[in-house]
Scaffold this motif. Structure first.
Motif, short mmCIF file in Angstrom:
data_model
loop_
_atom_site.label_atom_id
_atom_site.label_comp_id
_atom_site.label_asym_id
_atom_site.label_seq_id
_atom_site.Cartn_x
_atom_site.Cartn_y
_atom_site.Cartn_z
N ARG A 31 0.83 -1.20 0.00
CA ARG A 31 0.00 0.00 0.00
C ARG A 31 0.87 1.25 0.00
NH1 ARG A 31 -5.04 0.08 3.98
NH2 ARG A 31 -5.48 -1.67 2.61
N HIS A 32 1.97 1.22 0.70
CA HIS A 32 2.88 2.37 0.72
C HIS A 32 3.42 2.63 -0.68
CE1 HIS A 32 3.80 1.51 5.25
NE2 HIS A 32 2.57 1.94 5.05
N ARG A 33 3.78 1.55 -1.38
CA ARG A 33 4.31 1.71 -2.74
C ARG A 33 3.26 2.35 -3.65
NH1 ARG A 33 6.35 -3.43 -1.28
NH2 ARG A 33 4.85 -4.63 -2.53
N GLU A 34 2.01 1.94 -3.48
CA GLU A 34 0.95 2.51 -4.31
C GLU A 34 0.79 4.00 -4.02
OE1 GLU A 34 -3.67 1.53 -5.57
OE2 GLU A 34 -2.84 0.65 -3.75
N TRP A 35 0.86 4.41 -2.75
CA TRP A 35 0.73 5.83 -2.42
C TRP A 35 1.89 6.63 -3.00
CZ3 TRP A 35 -0.47 4.73 3.45
CH2 TRP A 35 -1.78 4.23 3.56
N ILE A 36 3.10 6.08 -2.95
CA ILE A 36 4.27 6.77 -3.50
C ILE A 36 4.10 6.98 -5.00
CG2 ILE A 36 6.74 6.49 -3.97
CD1 ILE A 36 6.91 5.04 -1.22
N ILE A 37 3.56 5.95 -5.69
CA ILE A 37 3.31 6.08 -7.13
C ILE A 37 2.27 7.16 -7.39
CG2 ILE A 37 2.38 4.88 -9.17
CD1 ILE A 37 3.54 2.27 -7.89
N LEU A 38 1.16 7.13 -6.61
CA LEU A 38 0.08 8.10 -6.80
C LEU A 38 0.53 9.53 -6.47
CD1 LEU A 38 -2.88 6.01 -5.34
CD2 LEU A 38 -2.49 6.58 -7.74
N GLU A 39 1.50 9.66 -5.57
CA GLU A 39 2.05 10.98 -5.25
C GLU A 39 3.00 11.48 -6.33
OE1 GLU A 39 1.62 13.30 -3.13
OE2 GLU A 39 0.40 12.42 -1.55
N ASN A 40 3.14 10.68 -7.41
CA ASN A 40 3.94 11.05 -8.58
C ASN A 40 5.42 11.25 -8.23
OD1 ASN A 40 4.01 11.34 -11.36
ND2 ASN A 40 3.76 13.58 -11.27
N TYR A 41 5.96 10.32 -7.47
CA TYR A 41 7.37 10.37 -7.11
C TYR A 41 8.28 9.98 -8.27
CZ TYR A 41 7.56 11.27 -2.05
OH TYR A 41 7.53 11.86 -0.82
N ILE A 42 7.77 9.21 -9.24
CA ILE A 42 8.64 8.65 -10.26
C ILE A 42 9.42 9.72 -11.04
CG2 ILE A 42 8.62 7.37 -12.47
CD1 ILE A 42 6.64 5.44 -11.18
N PRO A 43 8.80 10.81 -11.50
CA PRO A 43 9.60 11.86 -12.19
C PRO A 43 10.68 12.46 -11.30
CG PRO A 43 7.26 12.17 -12.58
CD PRO A 43 7.37 11.13 -11.51
N ILE A 44 10.37 12.65 -10.00
CA ILE A 44 11.34 13.23 -9.07
C ILE A 44 12.52 12.29 -8.90
CG2 ILE A 44 11.67 14.01 -6.69
CD1 ILE A 44 8.63 14.66 -6.66
N LEU A 45 12.23 10.99 -8.77
CA LEU A 45 13.29 10.00 -8.58
C LEU A 45 14.17 9.90 -9.82
CD1 LEU A 45 11.21 7.27 -6.74
CD2 LEU A 45 13.03 8.64 -5.73
N ILE A 46 13.57 9.93 -10.99
CA ILE A 46 14.36 9.84 -12.24
C ILE A 46 15.29 11.04 -12.35
CG2 ILE A 46 14.17 9.94 -14.76
CD1 ILE A 46 11.68 8.18 -14.49
N GLU A 47 14.82 12.20 -11.95
CA GLU A 47 15.66 13.39 -11.99
C GLU A 47 16.89 13.23 -11.08
OE1 GLU A 47 15.25 18.24 -11.43
OE2 GLU A 47 13.46 16.96 -11.44
#
Length: 1004
Positions: free
Chosen positions: A368-384
């Motif tokens: 569930r934590h992973r799903e919230w992190i995805i929904l919070e749109n962390y992926i672009p920040i992490l790629i940067e």
């Protein structure tokens, strides 16, 4: 109609009518039960009982049954249970599949109750007074006993799903992956697609079904189903990413921005920590389970708070408190996740790294934590962040891999970030520990078709992966190999792999390193979707030697992957011939004959490889140096006899191997040996096996022409002819139909065989096939074979066959095919027309003599110019009436001698015996004499001889000698000089007719 009557019916309706209605309802249930969506085996069993009850009731209906109390009870029970059985059958054929699965236990209990009630009803029959036969009475007693003891249970797969649902509902905090797995298992069990759209559609239908239950005011069931819906709703497929995102932000925005302190009740009085698994003791106090269990295990018998005695057996889960604690944790975690994003943009790299480790911990804790992190749109920040230092990059790659692993939504979000793949690929070229994390992430992303295309656009990816595949770090090499294997199915990537010189390091790894590395590398070769150019490159690079070395190992798993690789590479004929030259066939055969049927997968791979190798031999020119696949007769016998000892997959491969060999330079020897090992008998038996019938027919096509008539009659019968009929009429395999037609044409022209074919209605189906397909250019070969098959029914020695064939209307079709068919079609059509024409003279009807006054009688029918009587296409098969002469003459222009020979034979039937003058005039009018003279110069000695025989007859007529003789002088003289002895003699006789040489010449 539904039977809804009860006991009172017996007083107003005869018992026989009631029983008849029950019988009808039972028969309807039997048929309806075949279409149920769940519990198929249980319904099948119920149907089998009903099938045994129906004849009993029919027998009972013959008796004089005037409503006794016991019979009324029987009718009442049967009537009620038939209605219930019909209801449950209808429900299980029409309601939502998922809903039915959830109720499968209830359905099983209902079926069990119905069956036992049927048993009870039959047990109430007064057998002694009814006068039933002993056989019927024994059947009733036996059936009652079986049905009374029946037990219907949910299937194992159904029970497992229901248990997982119960467990998930009890543990209300199960995560998304649990729901995803559960939904997929449900889909597989009920037989629906596991595609996301299909799962969502089925889930929506399931929810609608629950609303129908609610409308029927079945609240208990509705509540239970609501719990199931809440559990399944956590799966990805039940809502779109946008719906999930909207729901998430509505909840998150309602929480505020500050974490809450835990309530006092959340703490365990013993540990002073927030509880994870709170339980209530007999004293009414709540403790952490592990803490109170240790308290009791240490010998304490009183409550730590109240000092009241404790009952160690009473530790009740405090679900309400546990839910409150989980909700508090989730609230604070959600707020924490939202607040951490800003910290990742700090310049302080230590702070960023600390924040990433917190994020990584959250990812590891719960799905569930992973799903919230995805929904919070962390992926672009992490790629940067992949542009920061090495420790940050490694932490980011690990987090991204965790987020993408089980989430299609996460994978697709990578596609929305500019240069996301390029940023990851850069890490491939850095230190091995970082490169390994990057390869693992790319491997996860490649599971998505969308992301695989993005990865394929990163041009430097291949070279970096090739380099990594030779790394000393076995896990990094394994990641690289697997990713290369996945990506290689793109043609663009294969080209890149060749440019990156991928094959050389691959072959290096194949011959070096530990067993697992060799296995991985061999497996990669086996699965690569290589172009022919690259298959050739691998062989040029020396892959064959290592693969043959691996084949020599006594390791089934290693043998399997090596054979797969060899099979793939051998699909290029040039490679296949190299494999044979290197002596690999003996090793393959040794493995094939060594491993028994328990190694069916290995046997299939081996025989598939042999099939490719056999196909490679077909491409060779026929010469003494041509390569043979099977060098010894023993190999041929053993391989073919293996057909009787294996399953359909291996059988197909062996049959196809021999099909190829029958087209190779070694075909003559192969066919001879197949006949010696009773191939006709084996193949004829395989006609009855739908799995391999087509391949059996295709192989028989190659050998049937060389089999003696006795062997054919022994193994080919009316039943086989009916199979050929079925193939031509209904097979979807054009090559199988062609082969069936060829077999018919090649079978000995034996009277019994042809009669079998006629009895099986084969002739009619061939003619109907020709009528519907002869103008289809895609079916030229089929038409060739069909016309070839027709030939056997037109032999001039059997008028009945000819008459039957003509009456079906084949002659006009054959005439048309002389102009529109292929060379082979023209040949077969001309042969049949010639055979028909041989019978025309004796079938032509004499013209009746006129009687009385001629001037008042009907005009006399016109006689045939050739046959002197009344002719028609269907009665006398006359070529003149069929307008066949001109088309036959046009066939004489065909460049292939065989078509010309057949057409000439047909035309020459017009100048037999007394028909010489009239027939010669017909040939002259059709301009046939000139091509006959040209055939004197043909390279075909058969055409030369046929033409000479024709001209010898035609030049007996003075007008023909005068008109055509001069053009024949030179070719005739030439034949007297260079022809065979027989041709020289005939040429001389013709020249004598033309007065060019004397009858006493030495040429005679």
């Amino acid at each position: 109609m539904v039977l809804d009557t009860v006991v009172g019916i017996a007083s107003c309706v005869p018992g026989s009518e009631i029983i008849s209605d029950i019988i009808e309802e039972m028969i309807e249930i039997i048929y309806s039960s075949k279409n149920v969506l769940v519990k198929k085996e249980s319904f099948k069993e119920l149907g089998s009982y009903l099938e045994r009850i129906v004849p009993i009731l029919k027998e009972l209906n013959k008796k004089d049954i005037k409503g006794s109390e016991s019979l009324n009870n029987v009718i009442r029970i049967l009537n009620h249970e038939v209605k219930d059985a019909k209801d449950v059958t209808t429900e299980c054929t029409k309601r939502n599949k998922v809903y039915l699965l959830m109720n499968s236990r209830t359905v099983a209990k209902r079926l069990e109750h119905i069956t036992r009630e049927f048993s009870r009803a039959l047990s109430l029959l007064p057998l002694a007074s009814l006068g039933l036969s002993s056989g019927i009475a024994d059947e009733i007693v036996n059936l009652c006993d079986i049905m009374q003891r029946v037990r219907f249970k949910a299937a194992v797969a159904e029970e497992e799903i229901l248990d997982r649902i119960d467990s998930g509902i009890q543990d209300w905090n199960v995560d998304r992956s649990y729901a995803n797995d559960l939904l997929v298992r449900i889909a597989e069990t009920v037989g629906i697609s596991t595609e996301r759209a299909s799962l969502k559609k089925e889930f929506e239908e399931f929810k609608n079904e629950i609303e129908n239950v609610r409308l029927k005011k079945d609240q208990a069931e509705a509540i239970q189903m609501d719990q199931i819906i809440a559990l399944l709703a956590r799966a990805d497929a039940t809502s779109s990413p946008s719906e999930k995102e909207q729901k998430y932000f509505i909840k998150r925005n309602s929480l505020g921005s500050q974490p809450l302190e835990p309530l006092h009740s959340f703490f365990c009085p013993i540990t002073k920590d927030v509880m994870v698994d709170p339980v209530e003791t007999s004293s009414g106090q709540t403790f952490e389970r592990s803490a109170i269990e240790k308290w009791l295990a240490d010998g304490n018998k009183f409550c730590p708070l109240t000092m009241n005695p404790l009952d160690p057996s009473i530790l009740r889960p405090n679900r309400t408190l546990r839910q409150s604690i989980e909700e508090w944790k989730d609230r604070n975690t959600m707020i924490n996740i939202a607040s951490m994003k800003s910290k990742l943009t700090h310049d302080d790299e230590e702070e960023v790294l600390h924040c990433l480790k917190q994020l990584d911990d959250l990812c590891e804790q719960r799905d569930r934590h992973r799903e919230w992190i995805i929904l919070e749109n962390y992926i672009p920040i992490l790629i940067e962040l992949l542009g920061r230092n090495r420790e940050i990059r490694k932490q980011v790659l690990a987090i991204l891999c965790t987020l993408a692993k089980d989430s299609d939504d996460a994978k697709e979000r990578f596609a929305t970030v500019d240069n996301s793949i390029e940023c990851i690929v850069r890490s491939l070229g850095r230190r091995i520990d970082e490169g390994k994390l990057a390869a693992a992430l790319l491997l996860v992303l490649s599971k998505s078709n969308l992301m695989r295309n993005f990865i394929g656009q990163a041009r430097s990816c291949i070279l970096l992966l090739v380099t990594m595949s030779t790394s000393d770090d076995s896990q990094a090499a394994a990641y690289a190999l697997e990713l290369l294997e996945i990506l290689s199915f793109s043609d663009d990537y294969i080209i890149q792999m060749a440019k990156a010189n991928y094959f050389k390091p691959l072959l290096c790894r194949l011959t070096q390193g530990p067993e697992d590395v060799k296995m991985d590398m061999t497996s990669t070769i086996a699965e690569l979707g290589l172009t022919d150019r690259n298959k050739a490159s691998l062989f040029e690079g020396g892959v064959l030697g290592p693969l043959l070395h691996l084949l020599a190992r006594d390791n089934v798993e290693m043998n399997m992957v090596a054979i797969k690789a060899l099979r793939n590479l051998s699909s290029l004929p040039a490679n296949g011939l190299k494999v044979i030259r290197e002596g690999a066939v003996s090793r393959l055969l040794d493995l094939l004959f060594r491993y028994n049927s328990s190694y069916m997968g290995l046997r299939e791979e081996l025989t598939a490889t042999l099939e490719y190798l056999a196909i490679s031999t077909v491409s060779q020119e026929y010469s003494p140096t041509a390569i043979s696949l099977l060098e010894s007769d023993e190999d041929i016998f053993k391989l073919f006899n293996l057909i009787n000892l294996t399953g359909p997959g291996v059988q197909q491969n062996i049959l196809r191997t021999f099909q190829a060999l029958c087209q190779s330079p070694s075909s003559s020897n192969v066919i001879t040996k197949l006949i010696e090992c009773s191939a006709v008998q084996v193949l004829a038996q395989l006609f009855e096996n739908p799995n391999v019938r087509a391949d059996a027919v295709k192989l028989l096509r190659f050998i049937v022409k060389d089999v003696d008539e006795f062997a054919i009659l022994e193994h080919v019968n009316l039943r086989r002819m009916e199979t050929l009929h079925s193939i031509i009429q209904s097979s979807g395999d054009m090559e199988e139909i062609t082969s069936a037609m060829d077999i018919i044409s090649l079978l000995p022209e034996n009277q019994q065989i042809t009669n079998w074919l006629l009895d099986a209605k084969v002739l009619e189906v061939i003619v109907s096939f020709l009528n519907s397909n002869r103008t289809d250019p895609r079916k030229k070969q089929l038409v060739e074979s069909a016309v070839g098959a027709i030939c056997r029914f037109t032999v001039s020695t059997n008028y009945a066959w000819q008459k039957k064939t003509a009456e079906i209307g084949i002659i006009p079709v054959l005439v048309q095919l002389l102009d529109s068919g292929t060379t082979l079609t023209k040949k077969y059509a001309a042969i049949s027309l010639g055979r028909f024409s041989e019978s025309s003279m004796r079938l032509s009807q004499p013209i009746p003599k006129r009687k009385g006054f001629w001037c008042f009688s009907a005009p006399q029918e016109t006689c045939c110019l050739i046959h002197g009587g009344i002719c028609s296409v269907e009665s006398s098969f006359c070529l003149i009436e069929a307008d066949a002469v001109s088309p036959l003459v046009r066939v004489l222009q065909d460049p292939h001698p065989e078509a010309c020979e057949a057409s000439l034979d047909a035309l020459l039937t017009l100048i037999e015996g007394e028909k010489l003058e009239s027939g010669s005039n017909i040939l002259a009018q059709a301009q046939a004499i000139e091509p006959i003279i040209r055939f004197l110069s043909s390279p075909s000695t058969i055409l030369q001889e046929k033409s000479l025989n024709a001209l010898e007859k035609i030049f007996q007529l003075p007008e023909f000698r005068q008109k055509y003789g001069p053009s024949a002088h030179i070719p005739l003289v030439d034949l007297t000089q260079r022809g065979s002895r027989n041709i020289r003699a005939i040429s001389a006789r013709v020249l004598a007719h033309l007065n060019v040489i004397l009858p006493a010449s030495s040429f005679f």
